[in-house]
Design a protein around this motif. Structure first.
Motif, short mmCIF file in Angstrom:
data_model
loop_
_atom_site.label_atom_id
_atom_site.label_comp_id
_atom_site.label_asym_id
_atom_site.label_seq_id
_atom_site.Cartn_x
_atom_site.Cartn_y
_atom_site.Cartn_z
N VAL A 1 60.54 26.45 48.79
CA VAL A 1 60.65 26.80 47.37
C VAL A 1 59.46 27.20 46.48
O VAL A 1 58.60 26.21 46.30
N ARG A 2 59.36 28.28 46.02
CA ARG A 2 58.05 28.41 45.01
C ARG A 2 58.62 28.79 43.55
O ARG A 2 59.63 29.78 43.58
N HIS A 3 58.30 28.44 42.72
CA HIS A 3 58.78 28.40 41.34
C HIS A 3 57.78 28.61 40.27
O HIS A 3 57.02 27.93 40.35
N GLN A 4 58.13 29.36 39.11
CA GLN A 4 57.02 29.33 38.06
C GLN A 4 57.13 28.21 37.21
O GLN A 4 56.01 27.98 36.32
N HIS A 5 58.19 27.42 37.18
CA HIS A 5 58.38 26.49 36.35
C HIS A 5 58.18 24.95 36.75
O HIS A 5 58.44 24.51 37.73
N ASP A 6 57.41 24.35 36.01
CA ASP A 6 57.30 22.91 36.50
C ASP A 6 58.56 22.02 36.53
O ASP A 6 59.32 22.20 35.72
N GLY A 7 58.61 21.30 37.74
CA GLY A 7 59.69 20.71 37.91
C GLY A 7 61.01 21.39 38.55
O GLY A 7 61.99 20.66 38.72
N ALA A 8 60.83 22.72 38.64
CA ALA A 8 61.94 23.28 39.15
C ALA A 8 62.45 23.09 40.48
O ALA A 8 63.64 22.80 40.83
N VAL A 9 61.40 22.84 41.48
CA VAL A 9 61.87 22.39 42.95
C VAL A 9 62.53 20.88 42.88
O VAL A 9 63.42 20.73 43.56
N ALA A 10 62.03 20.13 42.16
CA ALA A 10 62.68 18.92 42.07
C ALA A 10 64.21 18.88 41.55
O ALA A 10 65.13 18.09 41.93
N ALA A 11 64.32 19.64 40.63
CA ALA A 11 65.63 20.04 40.11
C ALA A 11 66.55 20.46 41.14
O ALA A 11 67.88 20.13 41.29
N LEU A 12 66.09 21.60 41.76
CA LEU A 12 66.77 22.27 42.90
C LEU A 12 67.34 20.97 44.15
O LEU A 12 68.33 20.91 44.84
N ALA A 13 66.09 20.15 44.38
CA ALA A 13 66.25 18.99 45.44
C ALA A 13 67.73 18.02 44.86
O ALA A 13 68.30 17.69 45.74
N GLU A 14 67.71 17.82 43.58
CA GLU A 14 68.97 16.96 42.93
C GLU A 14 70.07 17.81 43.11
O GLU A 14 71.31 16.92 43.50
N ALA A 15 70.06 18.96 43.30
CA ALA A 15 71.59 19.66 43.46
C ALA A 15 71.71 20.16 44.73
O ALA A 15 72.85 20.49 45.04
N ALA A 16 70.95 19.91 45.84
CA ALA A 16 71.12 20.01 47.17
C ALA A 16 72.12 18.89 47.89
O ALA A 16 72.03 18.17 47.35
N GLY A 17 72.52 19.54 48.84
CA GLY A 17 73.25 18.52 49.65
C GLY A 17 72.58 17.55 50.47
O GLY A 17 71.26 17.80 50.53
N PRO A 18 73.41 16.40 50.96
CA PRO A 18 72.49 15.24 51.59
C PRO A 18 71.94 15.73 52.97
O PRO A 18 70.86 15.15 53.32
N ALA A 19 72.21 16.81 53.41
CA ALA A 19 71.78 17.31 54.81
C ALA A 19 70.60 18.27 54.39
O ALA A 19 69.84 18.83 55.57
N THR A 20 70.40 18.66 53.31
CA THR A 20 69.40 19.70 52.90
C THR A 20 68.08 19.19 52.74
O THR A 20 67.94 18.31 51.97
N ALA A 21 67.05 19.95 53.25
CA ALA A 21 65.62 19.58 52.83
C ALA A 21 64.91 20.66 52.06
O ALA A 21 65.28 22.08 52.29
N LEU A 22 64.14 20.29 51.08
CA LEU A 22 63.39 21.15 50.38
C LEU A 22 61.80 20.96 50.20
O LEU A 22 61.61 19.45 50.32
N ILE A 23 61.03 21.98 50.32
CA ILE A 23 59.65 21.89 50.43
C ILE A 23 59.09 22.55 49.27
O ILE A 23 59.35 23.78 49.00
N ASN A 24 58.37 22.16 48.49
CA ASN A 24 57.72 22.39 47.29
C ASN A 24 56.59 23.43 47.88
O ASN A 24 55.56 22.99 48.12
#
Length: 313
Positions: free
Chosen positions: A110-133
């Motif tokens: 995930v690339r996003h223009q806003h600070d903290g946006a990727v961390a917010a998406l990680a909190e919304a993701a399911g337990p089996a999902t992995a996010l890379i900033n």
């Protein structure tokens, strides 16, 4: 000696920042990245899995190297383009993520223009999902930090305690600078220097432990590595930089200036390079430049991260 057959690091849930990442885990990722720099591919690692490059901001190097990294590990890659997606119809980033998750995708870059946006998406993701900033606002770009450390290790060895490293340019707005500083501190770099106009220096704790200067000639004395940052031209519109000519005069790296550094000093730049602004052609294309090696190492570093997050799922 760098291990050529390092085991994969213990599984991570997400990679949002290098800040706070234990040294052992960071170095394990670097060892594994070096492994992939040598062997280039292992399509069994992520065979049968799918990852999505969820980019809400433009990118060339990061997106393409992540795509190539996933393919070399055997994954199927879905490329998301915000400009042609349902986000243009008002769909939120969270709903976009959950929609693609519902298709069985478990890895998101995930690339996003806003600070903290990727961390917010990680909190919304399911337990089996992995996010890379892959870069959020000015906060972090952890895989760039990893590939820069890999490039320095290849050039200078594993012991960072004897190195003097200088970062030059717009640190205030740079997620690359923040991730590089997080990593350089973690691996125990001997001396950290930063040089920039006052208006391009951060006002938070980003520069803790760094020697800060506005005089590039003085800052270059004896350094082992010079890490240049892109001058974001919108800073001129904000009045933070007088002109490109003035910036190059005061902070541009030329061959004459580079001679103040150690004789075997290396030059890095995350790209895209503004030639004639941050650096001259002679330096960017010269023997001490590792800019293209950084690009190549980006694939290996991102392979290591993808394996660490998704290889056991």
């Amino acid at each position: 000696m760098i291990s050529r057959h390092a085991d994969p690091p213990h599984a991570l849930q997400h990679l949002l920042t290098l800040e706070g990442l234990p040294r052992a885990q960071l170095e394990a990722l670097l060892e594994r990245a070096q492994h992939y720099a040598d062997v280039r591919e292992d399509r069994s690692v992520l065979a049968g899995s799918a990852v999505c490059t969820l980019f809400f901001e433009p990118s060339t190097r990061t997106r393409m190297s992540f795509q190539l990294a996933a393919q070399r590990l055997g994954a199927e890659v879905l490329n998301f383009d915000a400009s042609t997606s349902s986000t243009s119809k008002g769909e939120s980033a969270r709903d976009t993520l959950r929609t693609i998750e519902a298709m069985g995708v478990r890895g998101f870059i995930v690339r996003h223009q806003h600070d903290g946006a990727v961390a917010a998406l990680a909190e919304a993701a399911g337990p089996a999902t992995a996010l890379i900033n892959a870069g959020d606002g000015r906060s972090a770009h952890p895989t760039q930090g990893l590939l820069d450390m890999l490039t320095l290790r290849q050039a200078k060895g594993e012991d960072f305690s004897c190195l003097k490293v200088l970062i030059v340019g717009d640190v205030r707005h740079s997620r690359v600078a923040r991730s590089d500083l997080h990593a350089l501190r973690t691996v125990g770099t001997g001396e950290l220097r930063v040089c920039a106009p006052q208006a391009l220096l951060p006002e938070d704790a980003t520069l803790e432990g760094c020697t800060v200067s506005h005089d590039l000639d003085a800052a270059l004395e004896g350094v082992d590595a010079v890490m240049l940052l892109r001058l974001q031209r919108e800073r001129m519109q904000e009045g933070l930089v007088g002109s490109l000519h003035d910036y190059h005069r005061d902070y541009g790296l030329t061959s004459a200036r580079l001679r103040r550094a150690a004789a075997d000093a290396v030059v890095l730049h995350p790209g895209p390079v503004n030639r004639g602004v941050e650096v001259t052609d002679e330096v960017a294309d010269g023997a001490q430049s590792l800019i293209l090696r950084q690009v190549g190492n980006g694939v290996a570093a991102r392979m290591a991260v993808l394996e660490a997050l998704l290889g056991s799922r």
